[in-house]
Design a protein around this motif. Structure first.
Motif, short mmCIF file in Angstrom:
data_model
loop_
_atom_site.label_atom_id
_atom_site.label_comp_id
_atom_site.label_asym_id
_atom_site.label_seq_id
_atom_site.Cartn_x
_atom_site.Cartn_y
_atom_site.Cartn_z
N LEU A 211 0.84 -1.21 0.00
CA LEU A 211 0.00 0.00 0.00
C LEU A 211 0.87 1.25 0.00
N GLY A 212 1.99 1.19 0.74
CA GLY A 212 2.93 2.31 0.77
C GLY A 212 3.48 2.59 -0.61
N LEU A 213 3.82 1.52 -1.37
CA LEU A 213 4.34 1.70 -2.73
C LEU A 213 3.26 2.27 -3.65
N MET A 214 2.03 1.77 -3.46
CA MET A 214 0.92 2.28 -4.29
C MET A 214 0.70 3.77 -4.05
N CYS A 215 0.68 4.12 -2.79
CA CYS A 215 0.46 5.53 -2.45
C CYS A 215 1.59 6.39 -2.98
N SER A 216 2.81 5.85 -3.03
CA SER A 216 3.96 6.61 -3.50
C SER A 216 4.16 6.51 -5.00
N HIS A 217 3.13 6.10 -5.68
CA HIS A 217 3.21 5.96 -7.14
C HIS A 217 3.49 7.31 -7.77
N ASP B 90 -8.26 -1.80 6.67
CA ASP B 90 -9.20 -2.54 7.52
C ASP B 90 -9.48 -3.93 6.96
N GLY B 91 -8.98 -4.19 5.75
CA GLY B 91 -9.22 -5.49 5.13
C GLY B 91 -10.61 -5.62 4.55
N ASP B 92 -11.36 -4.54 4.47
CA ASP B 92 -12.71 -4.59 3.91
C ASP B 92 -12.66 -4.84 2.40
N VAL B 93 -11.64 -4.29 1.77
CA VAL B 93 -11.47 -4.44 0.32
C VAL B 93 -10.06 -4.96 0.11
N PRO B 94 -9.89 -5.97 -0.71
CA PRO B 94 -8.53 -6.45 -0.95
C PRO B 94 -7.75 -5.47 -1.82
N LEU B 95 -6.45 -5.49 -1.68
CA LEU B 95 -5.61 -4.63 -2.52
C LEU B 95 -5.78 -5.03 -3.97
N PRO B 96 -5.89 -4.06 -4.87
CA PRO B 96 -5.99 -4.44 -6.28
C PRO B 96 -4.70 -5.13 -6.71
#
Ligand SMILES: Nc1ncnc2c1ncn2[C@@H]1O[C@H](COP(=O)(O)OP(=O)(O)OP(=O)(O)O)[C@@H](O)[C@H]1O
Ligand SMILES: *[C@@H]1O[C@H](CO)[C@@H](O)[C@H](O)[C@H]1NC(C)=O
Ligand SMILES: *[C@@H]1O[C@H](CO)[C@@H](O)[C@H](O)[C@H]1NC(C)=O
Ligand SMILES: *[C@@H]1O[C@H](CO)[C@@H](O)[C@H](O)[C@H]1NC(C)=O
Ligand SMILES: *[C@@H]1O[C@H](CO)[C@@H](O)[C@H](O)[C@H]1NC(C)=O
Ligand SMILES: *[C@@H]1O[C@H](CO)[C@@H](O)[C@H](O)[C@H]1NC(C)=O
Ligand SMILES: *[C@@H]1O[C@H](CO)[C@@H](O)[C@H](O)[C@H]1NC(C)=O
Ligand SMILES: *[C@@H]1O[C@H](CO)[C@@H](O)[C@H](O)[C@H]1NC(C)=O
Length: 676
Positions: free
Chosen positions: A602-608, A625-631
């Motif tokens: 998620l950190g890498l995605m956000c730092s795209h 929260d784990g409600d939605v899986p990472l794409p």
């Protein structure tokens, strides 16, 4: 006198009328005037400017420069009983006043005089006091005895000062003189100075006594408020007047003005041969024509300077205090009143911004810990130096609106205070300090375990989500990093410093706007355009995620490896499928691997590098929260969009930022990620 005998009973009448001569059965002769009203009837001889005022004052001079005036008792007194005999004892008392328009100076003076004639033809005014002239001065054939009251200093007469009493024999060069003063019996017989000139209208009484046995001449002075004659004379001179005076002599007054006008008055006068001069009833004296009696009662004379000094002291203290606690306060701030702190309160809360209360130093300035005196509340006071007046109003309204933001993961801004070139922001105090100290083991802070870290990450995400989406307008943080995350008493993370980066923007040319943020946290499009957006905050949040999980600074400088970007390093491991190797070794392997990998990815995605490829905070929350899986997130998926971006010359990342479109992942290369 013998030719005008007055019956003894007449003495009583004259005493009652307080005017004119008297004779006693004991052979004493003399007179007393408590007023000169009707004195023309008493046949005083005047010349020059001398006159009697309607109020009964004997006025010797008027307000004209260089004039003189004389007044004589009409008949001479027989000072020597036999021809060429000895001069009898005599005693004179008189009350005089000299009124000058100036408080410091008056010219010239006056004299009580015994002389063979009732006038001084050829006498000069000014320093000669209407008595003598330059050629007649100091000539024994003058037969003159005088007591001068001189208000000018004349070197030719060897005057001691510009303000003296002297005994003169045939000359204006005094036998002896003294500064005008008196020995005050009421105060231990001390010598006191007397002020004569100016508008003080303080009459002074003079006694002149001559004793034929000792040939002593005493001159005694006292202000009229001293009712009894002082026991010690101001001047005492031994001079055998038998060698000076003629057998018969006239007694009277002479006065002269010089360049500065003044008025010389005699208020009362008494004389006695071979006896003490009758006491003058001070209460019955005529009133002086004082321009205005602006003299103050004695008590005020003493207290007023003290009060004045005290007042000045108080004023100076108040001014110093105001300077110390000086604030800037403008009309437009009225509406922000409740959010405004007084500098004095903040000064007291921090004990005068003592260095021992410094919590830390940030990019804006010092942060102090304080305890508000009234509420006993602990606060953090941030001192921000700021000289630009421009945009201050907008900024303060922003501060105040930020103050309305309330969230459990935000550091509450309580209010502000403004001084010249300085802004003070008051926050809730966070007792556990900033997160960076824990991550990098500063100040002996304990290592945070994985559960604490994941909680902190969720807290910060929740705070940022609130800023971006839950408030009525989008609030950008602009400076997300571990040092801006503060831990409260329960180790809950709160985002601090939000919105304030704008302070630097105000009043500056957009061309030169310097970049707000911290190296390693600045999104590439922010560096290019200087325009912040929610997605530039997300970029910084991505770096923050890596920082917390890896326990490493976003940019490390080491001697062996040079400058290294944390994100590059994590990306390399991600590509190799060895992400867990990047997790903070201080955790000693005690962490949930899946969770850690999710946070790192998620950190890498956000730092795209491409803004549109980043998630928005709402999604970040869901992923965490784990409600939605990472794409699905593979290097291959991003390549197409990246190529499109590189081909498209007119690409404006900001234009495509919002609303966030979401799913266009492509492959990203290591080069682009690291910003090379
Ligand atoms: N509300 C607070 N409660 C307790 N400590 C605080 C508070 N605010 C700041 N501090 C302390 O003061 C230090 C400096 O804070 P500040 O936010 O000014 O600087 P920074 O975050 O290090 O840098 P920058 O100004 O670039 O954001 C922080 O690291 C923290 O230790
Ligand atoms: C004043 O002089 C006149 C005449 O010269 C005389 O009659 C009168 O008594 C005198 N008055 C006094 C008070 O001496
Ligand atoms: C008084 O003295 C003068 C000069 O000293 C003298 O001329 C005169 O004669 C004397 N008179 C008497 C009466 O002694
Ligand atoms: C000085 O005074 C005397 C009289 O006292 C007079 O005869 C003389 O003329 C005066 N001299 C001058 C210069 O006025
Ligand atoms: C003193 O005065 C008298 C009379 O005026 C005069 O004759 C004499 O010359 C004077 N003496 C001196 C020294 O001036
Ligand atoms: C009186 O005044 C004189 C001159 O103004 C000054 O030198 C002296 O000290 C004063 N004396 C007192 C007791 O005030
Ligand atoms: C002058 O004053 C002294 C001291 O007070 C006193 O002893 C003396 O008798 C006085 N002389 C006269 C003439 O008053
Ligand atoms: C004063 O002088 C006169 C005349 O010169 C003389 O007769 C007398 O004795 C003197 N008095 C004293 C006390 O010296």
């Amino acid at each position: 006198m013998e030719n005008r005998p007055v019956p003894f009973f007449a003495v009583f009448i004259l005493y009652l009328s307080l005017l004119g001569p008297f004779f006693t059965s004991a052979g004493e002769e003399g007179f007393i005037y408590t007023s000169f009203a009707g004195a023309s009837a008493a046949n005083l001889t005047f010349d020059g400017a001398a006159t009697v005022t309607p109020t009964g004052l004997l006025q010797l001079t008027k307000n004209t420069p260089n004039i003189q005036g004389h007044a004589f008792y009409p008949t001479p007194f027989q000072f020597k009983k036999q021809p060429n005999g000895t001069v009898q004892s005599f005693s004179v008392a008189f009350v005089f006043a000299i009124i000058s328009p100036y408080s410091e100076v008056s010219t010239d003076g006056m004299a009580f005089v015994l002389a063979p004639n009732k006038g001084f033809p050829g006498a000069e005014s000014a320093q000669y006091l209407g008595l003598l002239n330059s050629s007649s001065n100091n000539n024994i054939s003058n037969h003159m005895f005088a007591v001068e009251i001189d208000t000018a200093e004349n070197e030719e007469f060897h005057d001691i000062n510009g303000y003296h009493v002297g005994v003169d024999i045939n000359s204006l060069r005094s036998e002896k003189s003294q500064p005008i003063g008196f020995y005050d019996d009421e105060h231990g017989g001390d010598l006191k100075n007397l002020s004569l000139t100016g508008c003080n209208c303080r009459p002074v009484q003079v006694w002149v006594d001559y004793d034929k046995e000792t040939t002593q001449i005493n001159v005694t002075l006292a202000p009229i408020k001293v009712r009894t004659k002082p026991t010690r004379p101001l001047l005492s001179v031994n001079f055998n007047l038998s060698t000076v005076l003629t057998d018969q002599a006239y007694i009277g007054f002479s006065a002269a003005t010089g360049p500065i006008t003044s008025q010389h008055y005699v208020l009362g006068w008494s004389f006695s041969m071979n006896a003490a001069a009758p006491a003058i009833d001070i209460l019955r004296l005529p009133r002086l024509p004082c321009p205005r009696d602006n003299s103050l009662p004695k008590i005020l004379q003493i207290t007023l300077p003290i009060v004045a000094v005290a007042l000045i002291f108080v004023v100076v203290m108040i001014l110093l205090r105001q300077l110390r606690y000086a604030e800037l306060r403008e009309d437009w701030e009225v509406e922000f009143g409740p959010h405004r702190f007084s500098y004095k309160d903040l000064f007291n809360a921090t004990q005068g911004f003592k260095s021992k209360h410094i919590l830390g130093v940030g990019g804006f300035g010092m942060v102090y810990k304080g305890v508000l005196r009234t509420s006993k509340m602990e606060v953090a006071v941030k001192k921000v130096s700021h000289d630009s007046k421009q945009g201050m109003k907008e900024f303060i309204s922003e501060v105040v609106s930020i103050g309305h933001l309330r969230h459990r993961n935000l550091v509450q801004l309580l209010g502000y205070c403004r001084r010249k070139g300085e802004l003070l922001l008051v926050y809730d105090y966070m007792s556990n300090g900033s997160l960076d100290k824990y991550l990098y083991g500063e100040e002996n802070k304990p290592v945070l375990d994985w559960a604490q870290r994941i909680q902190i990450i969720k807290d910060v995400a929740s705070g940022l989500f609130y800023l971006h989406e839950k408030w009525e307008q989008v609030v950008l943080h602009r400076d997300i990093k571990a040092s801006n995350v503060l831990l409260d008493g329960e180790m809950k993370a709160r985002l601090g410093d939000f919105g304030l980066a704008r302070l630097y923007d105000h009043g500056t040319d957009p061309q030169t706007t310097h970049l707000v943020g911290t190296m390693g946290f600045i999104a590439p499009e922010l560096a290019r355009t200087g325009k912040a957006s929610p997605l530039t905050d997300v970029f910084a949040f991505g770096t923050f995620l890596l920082e917390v999980t890896c326990g490493k600074r976003p940019i490390s400088n080491s001697v062996q490896h040079g400058r290294k970007m944390l994100v590059d390093w994590v990306l390399q491991h991600w590509q190799r499928g060895s992400l867990p190797e990047t997790v903070d070794p201080k955790l000693h392997g005690t962490y949930i691997v899946d969770e850690a990998c999710l946070v790192l990815t998620l950190g890498l995605m956000c730092s795209h590098p491409i803004p549109s490829a980043r998630p928005i905070m709402r999604q970040v929350m869901q992923y965490l929260d784990g409600d939605v899986p990472l794409p699905e997130f593979t290097p291959a998926t991003l390549s197409s969009s990246l190529l499109a971006m590189m081909k498209n010359q007119g690409f404006d990342p900001y234009a495509t930022l919002y609303p966030w479109s979401g799913n266009s992942f492509g492959t990203m290369t290591q080069d682009i990620l690291s910003g090379r």
